[in-house]
Motif scaffolding. Structure first.
Motif, short mmCIF file in Angstrom:
data_model
loop_
_atom_site.label_atom_id
_atom_site.label_comp_id
_atom_site.label_asym_id
_atom_site.label_seq_id
_atom_site.Cartn_x
_atom_site.Cartn_y
_atom_site.Cartn_z
N SER A 140 3.80 1.06 -5.29
CA SER A 140 3.28 -0.20 -4.44
C SER A 140 3.72 -1.37 -4.72
O SER A 140 4.03 -2.36 -3.85
CB SER A 140 1.64 -0.32 -4.90
N GLN A 163 0.79 -1.29 0.07
CA GLN A 163 0.02 0.17 -0.13
C GLN A 163 0.73 1.21 0.04
O GLN A 163 0.22 2.43 0.08
CB GLN A 163 -0.96 -0.03 1.25
N VAL A 168 -0.07 -6.00 -4.34
CA VAL A 168 -0.86 -4.95 -4.65
C VAL A 168 -2.24 -5.23 -5.21
O VAL A 168 -2.79 -4.32 -5.72
CB VAL A 168 -0.07 -4.37 -6.10
#
Lengths: 435, 112
Positions: free
Chosen positions: A357, A177, A385
């Motif tokens: 990410s 994230q 992801v």
């Protein structure tokens, strides 16, 4: 009968005249954009189930005179301003950034305007009465229904077994994230407001429904470009991720074969969605719509007594909602709103979000490789992801290139589904802070 | 309503957001692991037969019971599982015999 006059009237009322009106060229550009998206969806198979719908919605909404979607009406709804249904105008002064009183509006109304039909405060019922077909379908996006229904389907299609068997995978879902928050920061640097930056950043979560729900709650005006960027980049994962994977890992690391996962009992699979829903929602109540629906769908799958419901969630419900979601999100890409510098910035930031990410997941994957004494293949970090199961497949392909006897798919599915939970938590945080 | 913010605030929010995701996930891992341990603790332990008072004659070699229809153990020498699976499928196809009616003893890669 004045045949010539009738034909002239028909021509003047036709949508073709709209292309010659002020700003009509923008509609033409958007139609070309719609055709390009249709090409990508149909020919290149870029997330076709959604992209074809979005592209067709883009086409419909930019055909002058079609009147299927009314941007001004939705602006009036969002900003809680009065709306003139007869002239399709919002009672708002853009320069002074304030709502107009009815008297002020009537004073500014041109003489050839229609008799105004002013609605003080629009409700969904008003929209259903005066809106077009796409306006009515868009209510499902606006009310946050479609993303949640899709999450029920996603939950019903997801096997959390690999994640339960190896809970360490959760950390890879969290690590991936990184791009969300990196892009959020980048968006603020590029001049976006905090709520808009948050909606843009969530593209990095690589999760369409989460991106749409977050955007709808935080920055509804950016929904079109954000949804298109999110789904386009998800389709481009096999092109975006491999160069980053190869740049950040050595061949030795990519070649690591992981031990077979333990078998997960049926009871564990049933308890998992109940525990996760309860715990995550208590921790971050703003995640309730997404996590609640995701885990409900998964419970339907795992109970073994609700096969019919699970089947409906995975197929009929998912397909119907995908259909409505695609076309109504496409409808928001009205030329005047879409053809701006901000759209280009969003497309760029979306790419940055996806890239970082992947970097976040890989770096924590490398850390776990070191800590485990070389037992964890860092490639599975990139699968954090979300973008289920595309990202896991990419990890499998890259792992097999380094070692043909490598089978990382099931190991990568753990971080992959953890990414769905991670992006929902990230979205919950952003909604809490900026909502 | 648009929320204007400066770079410092954005940086703090970004770092805090990622930290919250990690913290939430860490706590979730804890809960999932605990729930797993609780469930495995509740599983009935298979009864172990009491040791015989006198040493019994050497029992035949203990073997894991095979699944119904299993064709015994397959030994692989320098052969990845995927290649072995393909070899078995090809052999069954060539012989026109269902794969569950064949027994493979071992598969070895022959290098020239």
């Amino acid at each position: 009968m004045d045949i010539l006059g009738t034909l002239k009237g028909l021509w003047m009322d036709s949508g073709f005249m709209g292309f010659f009106a002020s700003g009509g060229w923008k509609s033409l550009i958007m139609i070309v954009v719609a055709l390009v998206l249709l090409y990508l969806g149909i020919k290149k198979k870029f997330e076709p189930l959604l992209l074809v719908g979005i592209a067709f919605g883009t086409l419909l909404t930019n055909l002058p005179g079609a009147g299927l979607y009314h941007m001004a009406m939705w602006d009036a709804y969002v900003y809680e301003c009065p709306y003139d249904a007869a002239n399709e105008a919002i009672l708002y002064d853009v320069e002074e950034e304030r709502a107009l009183t009815v008297e002020e509006y009537l004073a500014r109304l041109p003489e050839d305007a229609q008799e105004p039909e002013i609605i003080e405060k629009l409700s969904f019922t008003d929209i259903a009465h005066i809106g077009g077909l796409l306006d009515i379908l868009y209510i499902g996006v606006k009310a946050g229904i479609y993303p949640c229904l899709i999450f029920i389907g996603v939950g019903a299609m997801t096997d959390f077994g690999p994640l339960i068997a190896n809970p360490k995978s959760f950390f890879l879902g969290a690590a991936a994230q990184f791009g969300v928050f990196f892009a959020f920061f980048g968006a603020v640097l590029l001049g976006f407001a905090g709520n808009q930056a948050a909606a843009i950043g969530i593209i990095g979560g690589a999760d369409g429904p989460t991106a749409i729900l977050t955007c709808m709650l935080l920055a509804p005006a950016l929904l079109g470009p954000i949804a298109i960027a999110a789904y386009s980049y998800m389709a481009l994962i096999p092109m975006i991720q491999p160069p980053i994977m190869r740049a950040l890992t050595t061949k030795k690391e990519r070649a690591v074969k992981m031990e077979q996962l333990r078998e997960v009992s049926k009871t564990e699979k049933i308890v998992f969605p109940i525990v996760v829903a309860g715990f995550v929602i208590l921790l971050l109540p703003s995640t309730a719509p997404l996590i609640g629906c995701l885990m409900f769908g998964n419970l339907l799958r795992e109970t073994g007594v609700t096969e019919r419901l699970s089947d409906v969630a995975q197929n009929a419900l998912m397909n119907i909602v995908t259909l409505f979601l695609g076309i109504s999100v496409g409808a928001t890409t009205v030329a005047a709103r879409f053809l701006t510098l901000n759209t280009l910035k969003i497309v760029l930031l979306g790419l940055i979000a996806f890239g970082f990410s992947t970097v976040g997941g890989l770096l924590v994957g490398k850390l776990m490789y070191k800590l485990s004494g070389g037992k964890i293949n860092p490639l599975i970090g990139a699968a954090g992801v979300s973008a289920v199961p595309m990202a896991a497949r990419v990890a499998q392909v890259e792992g097999q290139k380094a070692n043909p006897s490598n089978f990382l798919l099931m190991h990568a599915m753990g971080p992959n589904v953890a990414g769905v939970i991670g992006s929902a938590i990230a979205a919950g945080f952003l909604i809490k802070v900026f909502g | 309503m648009d929320v204007k913010m400066n770079i410092g605030e954005a940086l703090i929010d970004a770092v805090m957001g990622w930290a919250v995701v990690f913290l939430g996930i860490a706590l979730l891992v804890l809960v999932v692991v605990l729930a797993g341990k609780l469930m495995s603790a509740k599983k009935p332990v298979p009864a172990v037969p009491a040791p015989a008072s006198a040493p019994a004659p050497a029992a035949p070699q203990a073997q894991t019971p095979r699944a119904p229809g299993a064709a015994g153990e397959l030994k692989l020498y320098d052969t990845p599982e995927r290649d072995a699976a393909m070899v078995m499928a090809i052999v069954a196809d060539e012989l026109k015999i269902p794969i569950n009616e064949l027994r493979f003893i071992s598969i070895r890669e022959v290098r020239k």
